[in-house]
Design a protein around this motif. Sequence first.
Motif, PDB file in Angstrom:
ATOM      1  N   ASN A  37      -4.058 -77.355-120.720  1.00 39.73           N
ATOM      2  CA  ASN A  37      -3.624 -78.733-120.999  1.00 39.73           C
ATOM      3  C   ASN A  37      -4.496 -79.773-120.305  1.00 39.73           C
ATOM      4  O   ASN A  37      -4.155 -80.958-120.282  1.00 39.73           O
ATOM      5  N   ASN A  38      -5.615 -79.332-119.722  1.00 41.50           N
ATOM      6  CA  ASN A  38      -6.542 -80.225-119.015  1.00 41.50           C
ATOM      7  C   ASN A  38      -5.886 -80.919-117.825  1.00 41.50           C
ATOM      8  O   ASN A  38      -6.169 -82.085-117.526  1.00 41.50           O
ATOM      9  N   ARG A  39      -5.000 -80.204-117.138  1.00 40.76           N
ATOM     10  CA  ARG A  39      -4.403 -80.719-115.909  1.00 40.76           C
ATOM     11  C   ARG A  39      -5.226 -80.250-114.718  1.00 40.76           C
ATOM     12  O   ARG A  39      -5.922 -79.235-114.780  1.00 40.76           O
ATOM     13  N   ASN A  40      -5.121 -80.989-113.622  1.00 35.88           N
ATOM     14  CA  ASN A  40      -5.780 -80.581-112.388  1.00 35.88           C
ATOM     15  C   ASN A  40      -4.999 -79.427-111.766  1.00 35.88           C
ATOM     16  O   ASN A  40      -3.770 -79.463-111.721  1.00 35.88           O
ATOM     17  N   VAL A  41      -5.701 -78.411-111.276  1.00 38.42           N
ATOM     18  CA  VAL A  41      -5.051 -77.292-110.609  1.00 38.42           C
ATOM     19  C   VAL A  41      -5.572 -77.190-109.182  1.00 38.42           C
ATOM     20  O   VAL A  41      -6.779 -77.110-108.949  1.00 38.42           O
ATOM     21  N   LEU A  42      -4.634 -77.219-108.241  1.00 38.60           N
ATOM     22  CA  LEU A  42      -4.947 -77.132-106.821  1.00 38.60           C
ATOM     23  C   LEU A  42      -4.299 -75.877-106.261  1.00 38.60           C
ATOM     24  O   LEU A  42      -3.300 -75.393-106.787  1.00 38.60           O
ATOM     25  N   ALA A  43      -4.845 -75.356-105.182  1.00 34.63           N
ATOM     26  CA  ALA A  43      -4.269 -74.155-104.572  1.00 34.63           C
ATOM     27  C   ALA A  43      -4.433 -74.228-103.057  1.00 34.63           C
ATOM     28  O   ALA A  43      -5.431 -74.748-102.550  1.00 34.63           O
ATOM     29  N   ILE A  44      -3.434 -73.707-102.373  1.00 38.33           N
ATOM     30  CA  ILE A  44      -3.508 -73.630-100.914  1.00 38.33           C
ATOM     31  C   ILE A  44      -4.140 -72.293-100.547  1.00 38.33           C
ATOM     32  O   ILE A  44      -3.613 -71.230-100.895  1.00 38.33           O
ATOM     33  N   PRO A  45      -5.287 -72.325 -99.866  1.00 38.19           N
ATOM     34  CA  PRO A  45      -5.943 -71.064 -99.497  1.00 38.19           C
ATOM     35  C   PRO A  45      -5.085 -70.277 -98.505  1.00 38.19           C
ATOM     36  O   PRO A  45      -4.310 -70.840 -97.741  1.00 38.19           O
TER      37      PRO A  45
END
Length: 293
Positions: A250-258
């Motif tokens: 959906n062209n959303r930003n994806v962030l992740a906590i390492p």
Amino acid sequence: MKLRTLLLKLKLTSGFGIKSEYAFYKFLRNKYTVLPVEINFSALDIAKCVNLSNRYYDKFCKSFNSKEVNDSLNYHLEHVKFISILDESYPIGLKESYLPPIIIFYFGNISLIENKMLGVVGSRKNTDYAFKSLNMLIPEVVQSDIVVVSGLAAGVDKLSHQCTIANGGKAVAVIGTGLDIYYPRENEQLQRNIAINHLLISEYPVGSKPLRFHFPERNRIIAGLIDTLLVIEAKNKSGSLITANLALQNNRNVLAIPGRIDSLHSVGCNELILAGAKPVLSAKDIIEEFYYK
């Protein structure tokens, strides 16, 4: 029958899944330059429009014309709040996402969907690391007028809702049951709080049980509603990664906590970062996705 009411009736009818529902909506958009307010379609007409398979044809037609569905339709019209994909209040981002629901049932403040929205997903069996991460990040996020969206499951979902509410933020919960069903049961008080003071959303009619396939379907709504998705503790091949992939589609930003490289709970997040997701080290890394791009 009003077209909006017909879409609601389809949502209540057996033998007609989310792909068929959306296919019927697309058929209408292609057929009419301006969608009519009133429309006359029989079960046979609808089945032909979407090329409904023989496997579901009889079940759908019988259900569509049943007293049970008509009684349920009247009940939902009178007692359950909903918006349809035809309504101006339906979120544009969700409408343009993968397989948008034709009907959304809700309790609470529907205007919350007009705000900047951060999705938070993660492990149902989180460690203390997820708890500490949320408590470090969420206070600044909600102070920046960002609404937090999650799925009211056990683990990270529940913690994200609790942390948001405790810090004076607004929460949106997208659930995989009817609005009147509490799953898991221990979330009942939290669900009631969100339904009254925040926003509780479902695409399933009241009384719908927590069927297994509901939760992947629920994930696509989270991915369609939000602007940015944050993943906290996700094992390899987890539901959180399914939501992340839908968000990317959906062209959303994806962030992740390492996380630690020796922790099974961090494999999914670390692999997301390796594949290009933005690592989150502070609340600023989240907030800038909404205000500084």
